[in-house]
Design a protein around this motif. Sequence first.
Motif, mmCIF file in Angstrom:
data_model
loop_
_atom_site.group_PDB
_atom_site.id
_atom_site.type_symbol
_atom_site.label_atom_id
_atom_site.label_comp_id
_atom_site.label_asym_id
_atom_site.label_seq_id
_atom_site.Cartn_x
_atom_site.Cartn_y
_atom_site.Cartn_z
ATOM 1 N N GLY A 62 -8.987 25.574 3.836
ATOM 2 C CA GLY A 62 -7.638 25.933 4.255
ATOM 3 C C GLY A 62 -7.162 25.107 5.438
ATOM 4 N N VAL A 63 -8.071 24.783 6.346
ATOM 5 C CA VAL A 63 -7.699 23.954 7.496
ATOM 6 C C VAL A 63 -7.251 22.573 7.027
ATOM 7 C CG1 VAL A 63 -8.579 22.804 9.578
ATOM 8 C CG2 VAL A 63 -9.132 25.208 9.145
ATOM 9 N N GLU A 64 -7.970 21.989 6.078
ATOM 10 C CA GLU A 64 -7.580 20.670 5.566
ATOM 11 C C GLU A 64 -6.274 20.748 4.790
ATOM 12 O OE1 GLU A 64 -7.321 16.686 4.914
ATOM 13 O OE2 GLU A 64 -8.548 17.758 6.380
ATOM 14 N N VAL A 65 -6.081 21.799 4.025
ATOM 15 C CA VAL A 65 -4.800 21.978 3.318
ATOM 16 C C VAL A 65 -3.670 22.079 4.340
ATOM 17 C CG1 VAL A 65 -3.457 23.510 1.823
ATOM 18 C CG2 VAL A 65 -5.848 23.015 1.277
ATOM 19 N N LEU A 66 -3.888 22.841 5.405
ATOM 20 C CA LEU A 66 -2.883 22.956 6.463
ATOM 21 C C LEU A 66 -2.571 21.592 7.067
ATOM 22 C CD1 LEU A 66 -1.080 24.611 8.365
ATOM 23 C CD2 LEU A 66 -3.131 25.044 9.776
ATOM 24 N N ARG A 70 1.146 19.852 6.934
ATOM 25 C CA ARG A 70 1.852 19.426 8.144
ATOM 26 C C ARG A 70 2.252 17.950 8.053
ATOM 27 N NH1 ARG A 70 3.984 22.387 8.255
ATOM 28 N NH2 ARG A 70 3.424 24.481 8.674
ATOM 29 N N LYS A 71 1.390 17.136 7.466
ATOM 30 C CA LYS A 71 1.673 15.701 7.364
ATOM 31 C C LYS A 71 2.791 15.422 6.353
ATOM 32 C CE LYS A 71 -0.602 11.278 6.703
ATOM 33 N NZ LYS A 71 -1.856 10.585 6.458
ATOM 34 N N GLN A 72 2.748 16.085 5.193
ATOM 35 C CA GLN A 72 3.696 15.786 4.120
ATOM 36 C C GLN A 72 4.948 16.663 4.152
ATOM 37 O OE1 GLN A 72 1.211 16.081 0.620
ATOM 38 N NE2 GLN A 72 0.564 13.959 0.822
ATOM 39 N N TRP A 73 4.817 17.892 4.607
ATOM 40 C CA TRP A 73 5.941 18.840 4.635
ATOM 41 C C TRP A 73 5.952 19.549 5.994
ATOM 42 C CZ3 TRP A 73 2.235 18.941 0.655
ATOM 43 C CH2 TRP A 73 2.631 18.332 -0.538
ATOM 44 N N PRO A 74 6.309 18.839 7.053
ATOM 45 C CA PRO A 74 6.154 19.383 8.403
ATOM 46 C C PRO A 74 6.954 20.662 8.677
ATOM 47 C CG PRO A 74 7.345 17.298 8.446
ATOM 48 C CD PRO A 74 6.850 17.477 7.053
ATOM 49 N N PHE A 90 -8.744 30.553 14.604
ATOM 50 C CA PHE A 90 -7.380 30.929 14.968
ATOM 51 C C PHE A 90 -6.741 29.827 15.813
ATOM 52 C CE2 PHE A 90 -4.682 32.698 18.352
ATOM 53 C CZ PHE A 90 -3.641 33.216 17.593
ATOM 54 N N GLU A 91 -7.425 29.400 16.854
ATOM 55 C CA GLU A 91 -6.890 28.372 17.747
ATOM 56 C C GLU A 91 -6.646 27.063 17.008
ATOM 57 O OE1 GLU A 91 -9.514 28.130 21.117
ATOM 58 O OE2 GLU A 91 -9.274 30.269 21.541
ATOM 59 N N THR A 92 -7.570 26.681 16.128
ATOM 60 C CA THR A 92 -7.422 25.450 15.353
ATOM 61 C C THR A 92 -6.188 25.514 14.464
ATOM 62 O OG1 THR A 92 -9.803 25.048 15.358
ATOM 63 C CG2 THR A 92 -8.522 23.945 13.638
ATOM 64 N N CYS A 93 -6.030 26.611 13.755
ATOM 65 C CA CYS A 93 -4.897 26.752 12.834
ATOM 66 C C CYS A 93 -3.562 26.752 13.573
ATOM 67 C CB CYS A 93 -5.044 28.015 11.999
ATOM 68 S SG CYS A 93 -6.394 27.913 10.812
ATOM 69 N N ILE A 94 -3.492 27.455 14.681
ATOM 70 C CA ILE A 94 -2.249 27.478 15.453
ATOM 71 C C ILE A 94 -1.968 26.091 16.030
ATOM 72 C CG2 ILE A 94 -1.077 28.498 17.453
ATOM 73 C CD1 ILE A 94 -1.406 30.348 14.897
ATOM 74 N N HIS A 95 -3.009 25.407 16.512
ATOM 75 C CA HIS A 95 -2.846 24.046 17.032
ATOM 76 C C HIS A 95 -2.334 23.097 15.944
ATOM 77 C CE1 HIS A 95 -3.591 20.408 19.337
ATOM 78 N NE2 HIS A 95 -4.278 19.940 18.318
ATOM 79 N N LEU A 96 -2.796 23.294 14.708
ATOM 80 C CA LEU A 96 -2.374 22.436 13.598
ATOM 81 C C LEU A 96 -0.991 22.804 13.054
ATOM 82 C CD1 LEU A 96 -5.730 22.095 11.644
ATOM 83 C CD2 LEU A 96 -4.536 20.305 12.939
ATOM 84 N N GLY A 97 -0.419 23.883 13.555
ATOM 85 C CA GLY A 97 0.946 24.208 13.166
ATOM 86 C C GLY A 97 1.119 25.402 12.247
ATOM 87 N N ALA A 98 0.079 26.213 12.081
ATOM 88 C CA ALA A 98 0.259 27.442 11.307
ATOM 89 C C ALA A 98 1.246 28.335 12.051
ATOM 90 C CB ALA A 98 -1.068 28.173 11.119
ATOM 91 N N ALA A 99 2.146 28.950 11.303
ATOM 92 C CA ALA A 99 3.135 29.825 11.922
ATOM 93 C C ALA A 99 2.503 31.135 12.365
ATOM 94 C CB ALA A 99 4.274 30.097 10.943
ATOM 95 N N MET A 100 1.568 31.635 11.560
ATOM 96 C CA MET A 100 0.891 32.893 11.862
ATOM 97 C C MET A 100 -0.512 32.856 11.288
ATOM 98 S SD MET A 100 3.611 35.934 11.366
ATOM 99 C CE MET A 100 5.098 36.010 12.327
#
Length: 127
Positions: A62-66, A70-74, A90-100
Amino acid sequence: MDEPSILLIDDEEAFVTTLQERLEMRGFSAAVAFDGQSGLDMIATNPPDVVVLDLRMPGISGVEVLRRIRKQWPGLPVIMLSGHGSDLDFETCIHLGAAMYHKKPLDISTLIDSVHAVTQGKQQPLR
């Protein structure tokens, strides 16, 4: 007002199929992908308004999909789900741009509130 379209990406077929049915009963258009690559392919051909993405899946995580989203559909909002996630996840996902970020099991009303929040730009990184 029409409800946002949702793409659910999760390898737990029984969970995600039930979630899809519950969302559709509430007027949402919900598509399902059972792995990360299928989810990315579906976004490329028919972008949803929101992606609900499992953190841990075989193959592409899921982290790689995220990262790829982010790269293709920011601008595409992504809500992360995890049954086994840590504070670091949690911190990684939020840092990568997960909304929640939510932990499973997740109440359907919480998910619906989150979908509405991210599509209206009112999200906070919940967990």
